[in-house]
Scaffold this motif. Sequence first.
Motif, PDB file in Angstrom:
ATOM      1  N   GLY A 137       0.828  -1.198   0.000  1.00  0.00           N
ATOM      2  CA  GLY A 137       0.000   0.000   0.000  1.00  0.00           C
ATOM      3  C   GLY A 137       0.858   1.243   0.000  1.00  0.00           C
ATOM      4  N   LEU A 138       1.518   1.519  -1.149  1.00  0.00           N
ATOM      5  CA  LEU A 138       2.394   2.672  -1.271  1.00  0.00           C
ATOM      6  C   LEU A 138       1.578   3.960  -1.408  1.00  0.00           C
ATOM      7  CD1 LEU A 138       4.823   1.136  -3.905  1.00  0.00           C
ATOM      8  CD2 LEU A 138       5.384   1.568  -1.512  1.00  0.00           C
ATOM      9  N   HIS A 139       2.212   5.047  -1.068  1.00  0.00           N
ATOM     10  CA  HIS A 139       1.602   6.363  -1.268  1.00  0.00           C
ATOM     11  C   HIS A 139       2.211   6.970  -2.528  1.00  0.00           C
ATOM     12  CE1 HIS A 139      -0.482   6.485   2.623  1.00  0.00           C
ATOM     13  NE2 HIS A 139       0.578   5.822   3.079  1.00  0.00           N
ATOM     14  N   GLY A 140       1.381   7.205  -3.524  1.00  0.00           N
ATOM     15  CA  GLY A 140       1.875   7.697  -4.796  1.00  0.00           C
ATOM     16  C   GLY A 140       2.145   6.549  -5.748  1.00  0.00           C
ATOM     17  N   GLU A 141       2.531   6.898  -6.950  1.00  0.00           N
ATOM     18  CA  GLU A 141       2.783   5.911  -7.993  1.00  0.00           C
ATOM     19  C   GLU A 141       4.187   6.098  -8.543  1.00  0.00           C
ATOM     20  OE1 GLU A 141      -0.285   6.662 -10.793  1.00  0.00           O
ATOM     21  OE2 GLU A 141      -1.887   5.821  -9.540  1.00  0.00           O
ATOM     22  N   ASP A 148       6.973   9.244   3.177  1.00  0.00           N
ATOM     23  CA  ASP A 148       6.795   9.889   4.476  1.00  0.00           C
ATOM     24  C   ASP A 148       5.727   9.234   5.339  1.00  0.00           C
ATOM     25  OD1 ASP A 148       8.726  11.827   3.923  1.00  0.00           O
ATOM     26  OD2 ASP A 148       7.277  13.073   2.859  1.00  0.00           O
ATOM     27  N   GLN A 149       4.779   8.541   4.704  1.00  0.00           N
ATOM     28  CA  GLN A 149       3.672   7.957   5.445  1.00  0.00           C
ATOM     29  C   GLN A 149       3.794   6.435   5.505  1.00  0.00           C
ATOM     30  OE1 GLN A 149      -0.255   9.747   4.277  1.00  0.00           O
ATOM     31  NE2 GLN A 149       0.991  10.730   2.685  1.00  0.00           N
ATOM     32  N   PRO A 150       3.276   5.809   6.558  1.00  0.00           N
ATOM     33  CA  PRO A 150       3.304   4.343   6.645  1.00  0.00           C
ATOM     34  C   PRO A 150       2.498   3.708   5.507  1.00  0.00           C
ATOM     35  CG  PRO A 150       2.762   5.328   8.760  1.00  0.00           C
ATOM     36  CD  PRO A 150       2.693   6.427   7.752  1.00  0.00           C
ATOM     37  N   LEU A 151       2.873   2.510   5.117  1.00  0.00           N
ATOM     38  CA  LEU A 151       2.142   1.774   4.094  1.00  0.00           C
ATOM     39  C   LEU A 151       0.726   1.473   4.573  1.00  0.00           C
ATOM     40  CD1 LEU A 151       4.927  -0.835   3.209  1.00  0.00           C
ATOM     41  CD2 LEU A 151       4.302   1.196   1.871  1.00  0.00           C
ATOM     42  N   THR A 152      -0.212   1.496   3.649  1.00  0.00           N
ATOM     43  CA  THR A 152      -1.592   1.154   4.000  1.00  0.00           C
ATOM     44  C   THR A 152      -1.844  -0.344   3.951  1.00  0.00           C
ATOM     45  OG1 THR A 152      -2.320   1.434   1.709  1.00  0.00           O
ATOM     46  CG2 THR A 152      -2.424   3.377   3.150  1.00  0.00           C
ATOM     47  N   HIS A 153      -0.934  -1.094   3.335  1.00  0.00           N
ATOM     48  CA  HIS A 153      -1.040  -2.557   3.271  1.00  0.00           C
ATOM     49  C   HIS A 153       0.375  -3.106   3.198  1.00  0.00           C
ATOM     50  CE1 HIS A 153      -1.996  -6.618   1.874  1.00  0.00           C
ATOM     51  NE2 HIS A 153      -3.281  -6.374   2.039  1.00  0.00           N
ATOM     52  N   HIS A 154       0.680  -4.083   4.038  1.00  0.00           N
ATOM     53  CA  HIS A 154       2.026  -4.642   4.117  1.00  0.00           C
ATOM     54  C   HIS A 154       1.909  -6.009   4.784  1.00  0.00           C
ATOM     55  CE1 HIS A 154       2.288  -3.518   8.458  1.00  0.00           C
ATOM     56  NE2 HIS A 154       1.555  -2.492   8.066  1.00  0.00           N
ATOM     57  N   PRO A 155       3.008  -6.718   5.033  1.00  0.00           N
ATOM     58  CA  PRO A 155       2.893  -8.046   5.637  1.00  0.00           C
ATOM     59  C   PRO A 155       2.112  -8.072   6.949  1.00  0.00           C
ATOM     60  CG  PRO A 155       5.078  -7.786   4.727  1.00  0.00           C
ATOM     61  CD  PRO A 155       4.401  -6.449   4.591  1.00  0.00           C
ATOM     62  N   GLY A 156       2.161  -6.984   7.706  1.00  0.00           N
ATOM     63  CA  GLY A 156       1.384  -6.926   8.944  1.00  0.00           C
ATOM     64  C   GLY A 156      -0.110  -6.954   8.713  1.00  0.00           C
ATOM     65  N   SER A 157      -0.530  -6.662   7.492  1.00  0.00           N
ATOM     66  CA  SER A 157      -1.958  -6.702   7.165  1.00  0.00           C
ATOM     67  C   SER A 157      -2.460  -8.120   6.941  1.00  0.00           C
ATOM     68  CB  SER A 157      -2.225  -5.874   5.896  1.00  0.00           C
ATOM     69  OG  SER A 157      -1.705  -4.568   5.997  1.00  0.00           O
ATOM     70  N   VAL A 158      -1.532  -9.066   6.747  1.00  0.00           N
ATOM     71  CA  VAL A 158      -1.930 -10.441   6.413  1.00  0.00           C
ATOM     72  C   VAL A 158      -1.287 -11.467   7.347  1.00  0.00           C
ATOM     73  CG1 VAL A 158      -2.514  -9.948   4.021  1.00  0.00           C
ATOM     74  CG2 VAL A 158      -0.150 -10.539   4.594  1.00  0.00           C
ATOM     75  N   GLY A 159      -1.034 -11.065   8.598  1.00  0.00           N
ATOM     76  CA  GLY A 159      -0.663 -12.045   9.612  1.00  0.00           C
ATOM     77  C   GLY A 159       0.744 -12.002  10.159  1.00  0.00           C
ATOM     78  N   PHE A 160       1.611 -11.156   9.624  1.00  0.00           N
ATOM     79  CA  PHE A 160       2.992 -11.116  10.118  1.00  0.00           C
ATOM     80  C   PHE A 160       3.130 -10.064  11.218  1.00  0.00           C
ATOM     81  CE2 PHE A 160       3.648 -13.108   5.983  1.00  0.00           C
ATOM     82  CZ  PHE A 160       4.563 -14.110   6.302  1.00  0.00           C
ATOM     83  N   ASP A 161       3.712 -10.472  12.341  1.00  0.00           N
ATOM     84  CA  ASP A 161       3.934  -9.548  13.455  1.00  0.00           C
ATOM     85  C   ASP A 161       5.005  -8.519  13.120  1.00  0.00           C
ATOM     86  OD1 ASP A 161       2.120 -11.006  15.010  1.00  0.00           O
ATOM     87  OD2 ASP A 161       3.699 -12.336  15.769  1.00  0.00           O
ATOM     88  N   HIS A 162       6.061  -8.966  12.473  1.00  0.00           N
ATOM     89  CA  HIS A 162       7.197  -8.100  12.175  1.00  0.00           C
ATOM     90  C   HIS A 162       7.727  -8.403  10.784  1.00  0.00           C
ATOM     91  CE1 HIS A 162       7.330  -6.645  16.288  1.00  0.00           C
ATOM     92  NE2 HIS A 162       7.272  -7.900  16.708  1.00  0.00           N
TER      93      HIS A 162
END
Length: 487
Positions: A137-141, A148-162
Amino acid sequence: MTRSTRHVIASFVLIFCCVSSAFAQDRPNVVVILADDLGYGDVQPLNVNSSVPTPAFNRLASEGITFTDAHTPSAVCTPTRYGLLTGRYCWRTRLKKGVQNGYGQPLIDRDRDTIASVLGQSDYRTFVVGKWHLGLGLHGEEGNLSLDQPLTHHPGSVGFDHSLIIPASLDFPPYVYFRDGAATTTETSEQAAQGFPEFLRKGPRAADFDMRGCLDRLTDEAVEVIESMSESKRPTFLYFPLTAPHKPVMPAKRFQGTTQIGSYGDFVRQVDATVGRVLNALTTANVIDNTIVIVTSDNGSFMHRLEEGEADHVDDDSIQGYRAAHHTANANWRGTKADIWEAGHRVPFFVRLPRAEHAGRRITNTVGLVDVLATVSDFVGAKRPETAGPDSVSFAELLADPTSTFQRPPLICHSSGGMFAIRHGKWKLIAGNGSGGRENPKGKPFAEPWMLVDLTADPGETTDVSAANREVFDRLKQQLLEIKGDD
């Protein structure tokens, strides 16, 4: 085999495993290492003529189980990673062929079960370190990226703690590390495009991103996770998808010139050393005997097999191929990465069980990387939701007893161009009229004539035996269409 039947079998296997001395330990750690473009013939346990010394893979083979008939769900990376983590064929998603780039949208839905979420529900700590390549979930293309902003979707969104990841393959921008959904630095410069073997695409590169040092940095992180295992009261799942030997072929300086077959061989040598570091770290942390280690690859090698008399990678580092006298990266299998032929999706697959149970065994039964979710869940006793891993078939009974008569129901493999093949027993039916990938003739998916191969009699896939085995052809065609459905 129906879903309910598979659950009955899985329950039986789980009960057996719990009472067996081979599975007496409580909730073992799980480490899955996924190499990037490592060929079946690159490692010595599967190819005695490999020109690359692979002492770590040799150790894996001597202490663990070698699977000689393991297959990726796709002959390229993004869809294989999706299938491995979700236990679901990627062609059921919007990605029907090819791969995503570094700016791709998230491919795993938030409500989709993954190995990480299933194990997390059984109180596992879950980590991913390495190449993600499943969309963020990147900001911009592209051309307008903001870090500058955290990702809106990343491994933490699908079950990974870290997580500590790079977005995609090492040749895809943006060249940025993301830790737990945030860039490790926002300072970037423009990376120029480069040609093979140090192939790179033009794009933003973070100030802390060094291509040649990337694999070492990720390995350092993975070792830190392993070192924390002995202090944790909870078991650990570590998914470690490597960046090599995928291009850019940029081995660390200490590996340059360590083989006689050019930079690709040196990079494979570094992959082997990386696996060795993981095994040594598990040993030093005194957790190796309570850990199941799976080491495999996301597809076959991109190195072509060239004819005698042609210049190759040994003669010129910029050539993507070898003459057989120098090296056979995909052993004697037909084709290369991206193809529906065996070289595209038949890959190294090693399992080291706790206490090196069944050390030195070789298993010829057909298995798939899409099966890892079900198999690991059964092995560790994790409760699997009914919706988890719809295409995943547990082969835990083979880990309990390598002499088991387990035969997987039909397995689907897929090429970069969207060509299907179905495999059952010795039979393989290719639903198209070519490789579906890089090798000629490339053909088209579902274009006739389809090709039926008896892999026992014809491992090189040279002869179509459809006419003499029409019943087999018709049965496999029907099964393929039923499994594929409307996806």
